[in-house]
Scaffold this active site. Structure first.
Site, mmCIF file in Angstrom:
data_model
loop_
_atom_site.group_PDB
_atom_site.id
_atom_site.type_symbol
_atom_site.label_atom_id
_atom_site.label_comp_id
_atom_site.label_asym_id
_atom_site.label_seq_id
_atom_site.Cartn_x
_atom_site.Cartn_y
_atom_site.Cartn_z
ATOM 1 N N LYS A 182 9.998 -0.415 -10.781
ATOM 2 C CA LYS A 182 8.629 -0.251 -11.318
ATOM 3 C C LYS A 182 8.019 0.948 -10.597
ATOM 4 O O LYS A 182 7.517 0.824 -9.485
ATOM 5 C CB LYS A 182 7.825 -1.530 -11.043
ATOM 6 C CG LYS A 182 6.774 -1.885 -12.079
ATOM 7 C CD LYS A 182 5.628 -0.925 -12.180
ATOM 8 C CE LYS A 182 4.605 -1.016 -11.079
ATOM 9 N NZ LYS A 182 3.674 0.130 -11.106
ATOM 10 N N GLU A 257 6.972 -2.080 2.889
ATOM 11 C CA GLU A 257 6.657 -0.837 3.613
ATOM 12 C C GLU A 257 5.214 -0.504 3.289
ATOM 13 O O GLU A 257 4.917 -0.045 2.181
ATOM 14 C CB GLU A 257 7.576 0.306 3.141
ATOM 15 C CG GLU A 257 9.035 0.110 3.472
ATOM 16 C CD GLU A 257 9.330 0.268 4.952
ATOM 17 O OE1 GLU A 257 8.440 0.726 5.698
ATOM 18 O OE2 GLU A 257 10.429 -0.097 5.360
ATOM 19 N N CYS A 291 2.612 8.016 4.615
ATOM 20 C CA CYS A 291 2.344 6.774 5.353
ATOM 21 C C CYS A 291 2.542 6.942 6.854
ATOM 22 O O CYS A 291 1.810 6.379 7.648
ATOM 23 C CB CYS A 291 3.221 5.659 4.835
ATOM 24 S SG CYS A 291 4.967 6.064 4.931
HETATM 25 P P1 NAD Z 1 -0.400 0.715 -4.222
HETATM 26 O O1 NAD Z 1 -0.271 -0.458 -3.339
HETATM 27 O O2 NAD Z 1 -1.636 0.902 -4.982
HETATM 28 O O3 NAD Z 1 0.766 0.723 -5.327
HETATM 29 C C1 NAD Z 1 2.129 0.785 -4.984
HETATM 30 C C2 NAD Z 1 2.949 0.240 -6.128
HETATM 31 O O4 NAD Z 1 2.698 -1.158 -6.238
HETATM 32 C C3 NAD Z 1 2.613 0.811 -7.502
HETATM 33 O O5 NAD Z 1 3.781 0.894 -8.271
HETATM 34 C C4 NAD Z 1 1.658 -0.231 -8.074
HETATM 35 O O6 NAD Z 1 1.633 -0.238 -9.480
HETATM 36 C C5 NAD Z 1 2.272 -1.500 -7.536
HETATM 37 N N1 NAD Z 1 1.361 -2.630 -7.383
HETATM 38 C C6 NAD Z 1 0.057 -2.607 -7.035
HETATM 39 N N2 NAD Z 1 -0.437 -3.864 -6.980
HETATM 40 C C7 NAD Z 1 0.589 -4.701 -7.286
HETATM 41 C C8 NAD Z 1 0.717 -6.110 -7.408
HETATM 42 N N3 NAD Z 1 -0.300 -6.923 -7.204
HETATM 43 N N4 NAD Z 1 1.910 -6.625 -7.748
HETATM 44 C C9 NAD Z 1 2.974 -5.818 -7.939
HETATM 45 N N5 NAD Z 1 2.909 -4.476 -7.868
HETATM 46 C C10 NAD Z 1 1.739 -3.920 -7.541
HETATM 47 O O7 NAD Z 1 -0.058 1.965 -3.300
HETATM 48 P P2 NAD Z 1 -0.167 3.500 -3.688
HETATM 49 O O8 NAD Z 1 -1.615 3.819 -3.702
HETATM 50 O O9 NAD Z 1 0.694 3.791 -4.864
HETATM 51 O O10 NAD Z 1 0.542 4.204 -2.436
HETATM 52 C C11 NAD Z 1 -0.128 4.546 -1.298
HETATM 53 C C12 NAD Z 1 0.121 3.507 -0.219
HETATM 54 O O11 NAD Z 1 1.524 3.379 0.018
HETATM 55 C C13 NAD Z 1 -0.474 3.873 1.114
HETATM 56 O O12 NAD Z 1 -1.143 2.764 1.660
HETATM 57 C C14 NAD Z 1 0.720 4.221 1.985
HETATM 58 O O13 NAD Z 1 0.548 4.027 3.345
HETATM 59 C C15 NAD Z 1 1.769 3.343 1.427
HETATM 60 N N6 NAD Z 1 3.111 3.877 1.717
HETATM 61 C C16 NAD Z 1 3.850 3.289 2.716
HETATM 62 C C17 NAD Z 1 5.087 3.797 3.038
HETATM 63 C C18 NAD Z 1 5.912 3.164 4.134
HETATM 64 O O14 NAD Z 1 7.094 3.489 4.234
HETATM 65 N N7 NAD Z 1 5.362 2.292 4.928
HETATM 66 C C19 NAD Z 1 5.594 4.891 2.343
HETATM 67 C C20 NAD Z 1 4.821 5.476 1.341
HETATM 68 C C21 NAD Z 1 3.571 4.942 1.035
#
Ligand code: NAD
Length: 488
Positions: A182, A257, A291
Site C-alpha cells: 500500500k 518504523e 525520519c
Molecule cells: P503516515 O503515517 O501519514 O502514512 C504512512 C502510510 O500509512 C501511508 O501509506 C498511509 O496511507 C498509511 N496509513 C495512515 N494511516 C493508516 C491507518 N490507520 N491504517 C493503515 N495505514 C495507514 O506517514 P507519512 O506522513 O506518509 O510519512 C511521514 C512519517 O513517516 C514521519 O512521521 C516519519 O518520521 C515517518 N518515517 C519513519 C521512518 C523510519 O524508518 N522510522 C522512515 C520514513 C518515514
C-alpha cells in the site's frame, strides 16, 4: 525527462494477481505535483473490496507456488527484478522528482540504491536456515525450521516512496512470503511502475500485489484482514499506534518504523566543519523530511557561535528551486499540507518563546511560487521542554540548544519519547564510546550523519518503533521459527 515522457496517459492501476486493473468502484484520486500545485496523474483508488481481492490473490500464490519455491529460484527472481529496475532508475527518478518534489540529482542518488536492496536480500536468503539444538533430553533430536509467515501487508510513507517499498518487499519475498503493498496516496506512481516489472522478472501472479488509496480504509483493511500475517509499516507515530491497536485483534506480527526527534551532540573538540556539513544535510536533504534527521542540534556552549556562523553561511547559499533543475539542492516539501504543518510549528515555536530564523528569502520568486516551498530554518533560543523540541516537525528546520557538560547533553538527548537515532561529534574516542553506551536510540553515529544502508539494521527505540528494517534482521523478522522435537 519531461513529465509527458515518464507519466502514463490514463489512470494508474492497481496490481492484483499479476494484472494491472482499475479499482472495482472505478473511483480515482489525483496525485499532485508539489512544485506547481497542479494535478500530475489520476490513480485508481482501491476500496476494501479490492484489498480483499489482493489479499486473496496473495494467499493463493503463497499456497500454490511461492512458499515451496526453492531459495535459489527466489534469489534469481529478485536478481532479475534488480536488473530490470536498474534499467528504469532514470525514469523512476524523474517520476519521484515530479510526484514527491525531489530534486532530480537527489532522486537519482536515492533510487540508484534500489537494485542493491533486491540484490542484498537475494544473497542473504541463501543463508537462511534453522539449526540443530543440543537439548538435554538425549531421547530427542531437536531442530528448528525458519518458515515464511504467509501474506505480508507493506504500508509505505511518502518521503522515500520506492526505496522504502523495496526495503519492505525484498526481505518479505526473500523469506518466502507474498505481499500486498500500500504505497502512500501522496506518492503512488513509482511503486505502480515497479509493479509493471514483476511479471517480466518471473514472479508468479499474486506474489506481489499493489493497492493504492488512503490509509483509511485501504491500509486499515489490510491491517484488519485476518489472512494477513504481518504488517510492516513506516510512517507517523500516531498512525503506527492505531495500526498497533488494530493489529492486536488478529495478533499480527508488526514491524513499525515511526517518527523521530533525534539529537546531534556537538562537543567543543569536534571537527566543526564535519558536524556543520551533517547539520546542513539534515535540513536540506529531502527538505528535512527524513525520519532519521537529527532535528535537535545540541551544541557545546564554547563552540556554539562558531558552529552557527558556519552553518548559517552554508544555509544562505543553498540552491532552492524547481526539482527538475539538476542544480537544485532543495525542492518543495511533498505537499502544501506538509508545508502548512511546518508553518504551524513556526507559530507554535514563537508562542513558546523560541525564534525561528529563515536563511533564504523566497518572497517574489516565480520559480518557487508553490506554497509547498519553504526556506531552510533554525529555531534559536529553544529549550527541550518546548513542543518544537519534542514533536516531529518533518520539514527543513532544526531546533538549536546549548549545553555545558557531557551529562547535560546526554540528559537532553534522552529526554524524548522517541529513540530513532543520534549523532555524536567529538575527537575524543573514549568520550565517543561513553556516548554510544549512554544514548538511548536505535542507531548512534559517531563523527558522521545518520545515513542508513540496506546491510545494517535500522529501527527505533521507544515510540520510534518496533523491530528492524534492513540488514539480515529484516529477513529474520519476516520468518517464523518452528521447533521440531523428534523422538528417537
Ligand atoms: P503516515 O503515517 O501519514 O502514512 C504512512 C502510510 O500509512 C501511508 O501509506 C498511509 O496511507 C498509511 N496509513 C495512515 N494511516 C493508516 C491507518 N490507520 N491504517 C493503515 N495505514 C495507514 O506517514 P507519512 O506522513 O506518509 O510519512 C511521514 C512519517 O513517516 C514521519 O512521521 C516519519 O518520521 C515517518 N518515517 C519513519 C521512518 C523510519 O524508518 N522510522 C522512515 C520514513 C518515514
Amino acid at each position: 525527462m519531461k513529465r509527458e515522457d515518464v507519466l502514463r496517459k490514463g489512470p494508474y492501476p492497481l496490481l492484483i494477481e499479476g494484472k494491472e486493473v482499475p479499482s472495482l468502484s472505478g473511483k480515482t484520486f489525483t496525485s499532485i505535483d508539489p512544485s506547481t500545485g497542479r494535478a500530475l496523474a489520476e490513480v485508481y483508488e482501491a476500496g476494501p473490496e479490492d484489498v480483499d481481492l489482493a489479499v486473496g490473490a496473495a494467499c493463493k500464490a503463497f499456497e500454490s507456488t511461492w512458499r515451496s519455491t526453492l531459495p535459489r529460484e527466489r534469489s534469481k527472481k529478485l536478481m532479475k527484478l534488480a536488473d530490470l529496475l536498474a534499467a528504469r532508475v532514470e525514469a523512476l527518478s524523474w517520476i519521484e522528482c515530479y510526484d514527491a518534489g525531489k530534486p532530480i540529482a537527489a532522486s537519482r542518488a536515492w533510487l540508484a540504491g534500489g537494485p542493491g536492496t533486491l540484490e542484498f536480500y537475494a544473497g542473504c536468503l541463501l543463508g537462511l536456515s534453522g539449526e540443530t539444538l543440543d537439548v538435554s533430553d538425549k531421547t530427542l533430536m531437536d531442530f528448528t525450521l525458519r518458515e515464511p509467515l504467509g501474506v505480508c501487508g507493506l504500508i509505505v510513507p511518502w518521503n522515500f516512496p520506492l526505496s522504502i517499498a523495496l526495503l519492505k518487499m525484498a526481505p518479505a519475498l526473500a523469506a518466502g512470503n507474498c505481499v500486498v503493498i500500500k504505497p502512500s496516496e501522496v506518492t503512488p506512481l513509482s511503486t505502480v511502475e515497479l509493479g509493471a516489472l514483476v511479471a517480466e522478472a518471473g514472479f508468479p501472479p499474486g506474489v506481489i500485489n499493489i493497492v493504492n488509496g488512503p490509509g483509511d480504509p485501504v491500509g486499515s483493511a489490510l491491517v484488519r484482514d485476518p489472512r494477513v500475517a504481518k504488517i510492516s509499516f513506516t510512517g507517523g507515530t500516531e498512525s503506527g499506534k492505531r495500526i498497533f491497536r488494530e493489529a492486536a485483534d488478529t495478533v499480527k506480527r508488526l514491524t513499525l518504523e515511526l517518527g523521530g526527534k533525534s539529537a546531534s551532540l556537538v562537543f567543543a573538540d569536534a571537527d566543526l566543519d564535519k558536524a556543520v556539513a551533517v547539520a546542513y544535510t539534515d535540513i536540506v536533504r529531502n527538505s528535512g523530511q527524513v525520519c532519521g534527521a537529527c532535528t535537535r542540534l545540541l551544541l557545546e556552549e564554547s563552540v556554539a557561535d562558531a558552529f552557527l556562523d558556519k552553518l548559517e553561511a552554508k544555509l544562505r547559499a543553498v540552491k532552492i528551486g524547481p526539482p527538475e533543475d539538476p542544480a537544485t539542492e532543495m525542492g518543495p516539501l511533498v505537499s502544501s499540507a506538509q508545508a502548512a504543518k511546518v508553518r504551524k510549528y513556526l507559530e507554535i515555536g514563537k508562542a513558546e518563546g523560541a525564534t525561528p530564523k529563515a536563511y533564504v528569502d523566497l518572497a517574489g520568486r516565480s520559480d518557487t511560487a508553490s506554497d509547498a516551498f519553504l526556506p531552510p530554518m533554525l529555531f534559536h533560543g529553544a529549550t527541550n521542554a518546548m513542543r518544537v523540541a519534542r514533536e516531529e516537525i518533518f520539514g527543513p528546520v532544526l531546533t538549536v540548544m546549548r549545553f555545558r557538560t557531557e551529562a547535560e547533553a546526554v540528559a537532553i538527548a534522552n529526554d524524548t519519547r522517541y529513540g530513532l537515532a543520534a549523532c555524536v561529534f567529538t575527537r575524543d574516542a573514549t568520550r565517543a564510546m561513553r556516548m554510544v553506551r549512554a544514548i538511548s536510540a536505535g542507531t548512534v553515529c559517531v563523527n558522521t550523519g545518520v545515513r542508513s544502508s540496506v546491510d545494517a539494521p535500522f529501527g527505533g527505540f521507544r515510540e520510534s518503533g518496533i523491530g528492524k528494517e534492513r540488514g539480515k534482521e529484516a529477513l529474520l523478522d519476516d520468518t517464523q521459527l518452528k521447533n521440531v522435537r523428534y523422538g528417537l
